[in-house]
Design an enzyme around this catalytic site. Structure first.
Site, short mmCIF file in Angstrom:
data_model
loop_
_atom_site.label_atom_id
_atom_site.label_comp_id
_atom_site.label_asym_id
_atom_site.label_seq_id
_atom_site.Cartn_x
_atom_site.Cartn_y
_atom_site.Cartn_z
CG HIS A 11 -2.15 -1.58 1.28
ND1 HIS A 11 -2.64 -1.57 0.57
CD2 HIS A 11 -1.86 -1.73 1.93
CE1 HIS A 11 -3.59 -2.47 0.63
NE2 HIS A 11 -3.19 -2.93 1.04
CG ASP A 56 -2.75 -8.56 1.04
OD1 ASP A 56 -1.29 -8.93 1.47
OD2 ASP A 56 -3.51 -8.15 1.09
CG HIS A 99 -6.82 -5.10 1.22
ND1 HIS A 99 -6.04 -6.84 2.44
CD2 HIS A 99 -7.81 -5.09 2.05
CE1 HIS A 99 -6.46 -7.03 3.43
NE2 HIS A 99 -7.70 -5.81 2.97
C1 6XA Z 1 -7.59 -1.23 6.55
C2 6XA Z 1 -7.16 -2.22 6.67
C3 6XA Z 1 -5.52 -2.78 5.88
C4 6XA Z 1 -5.28 -3.54 5.21
C5 6XA Z 1 -4.45 -4.38 5.48
C6 6XA Z 1 -3.69 -5.06 4.16
N1 6XA Z 1 -7.50 -0.83 8.00
N2 6XA Z 1 -3.13 -5.22 3.51
O1 6XA Z 1 -3.87 -6.41 4.44
O2 6XA Z 1 -2.79 -6.07 1.86
ZN ZN Z 2 -3.88 -7.94 2.75
#
Ligand code: 6XA
Ligand code: ZN
Length: 346
Positions: A160, A196, A198
């Site tokens: 991210h 992943d 996300h």
């Molecule tokens: C919001 C969710 C964060 C996602 C983290 C994650 N607090 N990213 O696993 O791949």
């Molecule tokens: Zn994730």
């Protein structure tokens, strides 16, 4: 395959996070990495080696120098201003406010260099993030030296994080740093496959206008899932990078039939780009038991992911991203790596 691991990840330990409007125990914990390490050792995946020290140069090839300095200093400044606990952003510029940072206030800078509240900076965050990036670089060098694959047990995760911002538990974009390093050490084309739950918005953004690093991601549809603002199917790259970005968003509740079909599409597209190396942003928060995600992969599916990846026959750098079902995270990661190493025996 070698496992690159540093105990320095433990220095990054946020106790709590805001989730669904509530202050809850943090999901991204040191126990995650320890559980993965012990499962990989029990499964006999390979030798555990420490990261090499690459200094700051390869980090600064991807990230803004002001952002990197800020990460190094933020917690000291937070403490010096009389505050306790982790440094957390609380104000961000809206669309009609200047993007150029003029305020020297810590809170202004915390907002400027992040896109969510989920990236608390603790006393040890910088040290852990730097060690995590060095794990990724070390794994890239192991593969560059001729080994077929390596696994970087990165923590904190990275996908991210963008050029000058943190978000979603990520500070330095380990996959992007490894990809850039491979590019600068002679690989003409590199592919990143992000499995992943996300979307890896930071990785996509970093290479969006480049043809030399292809990014493909299978993830929860940003129409309803974090990170919301990027990861839609019509984002295919810009300028020289047009056609070099592939997003395969899937609906909440997707299981192995839908997910593995998307994986096959991603692998076919990667093969068509003919990269010299593959980086896998390996999140196992696609697991049905994950506390913050909504796909339905079971433990038995993870070795099959490894098998599919092995069929590409590319030098492969695996990097750890998300996964929060701590009791299952180790066997799920070991499953992917085991399936990759012994595709016939799964
Ligand atoms: C919001 C969710 C964060 C996602 C983290 C994650 N607090 N990213 O696993 O791949
Ligand atoms: Zn994730």
């Amino acid at each position: 395959m070698k496992i690159v691991y540093s105990p320095r990840h433990r220095a990054h330990h946020a106790r709590q996070e805001i989730n669904r409007g509530e202050l809850v125990p943090a999901h991204e914990t040191p126990e995650r990495a320890e559980a993965i390490l012990s499962a990989l050792q029990s499964a006999g995946v390979g030798l555990v080696v420490p990261p090499e020290d690459f200094g700051l140069d390869p980090i600064l090839r991807v990230h803004d120098a002001g952002y990197v300095s800020f990460l190094q200093e933020a917690h000291v400044r937070w403490t010096a201003s009389g505050r306790s606990g982790a440094a957390i952003p609380m104000a961000w510029p809206a669309r009609d406010m200047p993007r150029v940072l003029r305020s020297t206030a810590l809170d202004a800078q915390l907002g400027h260099y992040s896109f969510d509240i989920g990236t608390p900076i603790t006393a040890g965050t910088w040290d852990a993030a730097l060690a995590s990036a060095h794990c990724a670089l070390t794994a890239a060098d192991i593969v560059r030296s001729g080994e077929p694959a390596a696994f970087a047990l990165c923590r904190p995760p990275g996908h991210h994080a963008g050029h000058d911002y943190s978000g979603g538990y990520c500070y330095l974009n380990n996959a992007a740093i490894a990809a850039q390093h491979l590019r600068e050490s002679g690989q003409e084309r590199v592919a990143i496959l992000d499995v992943d739950y996300h979307h890896g918005n930071g990785t996509q953004a970093l290479f969006y206008n480049r043809a030399d690093v292809f990014y493909a991601s299978i993830h929860g549809d940003p129409a309803s899932e974090y990170p919301y603002y990027l990861g839609h199917a019509d984002e295919t790259g810009r300028d020289a990078g047009a056609g070099h970005n592939l997003n395969l968003p899937l609906p909440v509740g997707s299981g192995w039939p839908e997910w593995s079909a998307a994986l096959d599409t991603a692998l076919d597209t990667i093969a068509a780009h003919a990269p010299q190396a593959l980086i896998v942003s390996l999140g196992v928060d696609t697991f049905a038991g994950d506390p913050i995600s909504k796909f339905r992969l079971e433990t038995a599916h993870f070795p099959q992911i490894g098998q599919h990846l092995a069929a590409l026959e590319l030098p492969t750098v695996f990097l750890m991203e998300g996964g929060y079902a701590v009791a299952a995270i180790g066997r799920n990661v070991a499953g992917v790596l085991g399936g990759f190493q012994q595709p016939d025996r799964q």
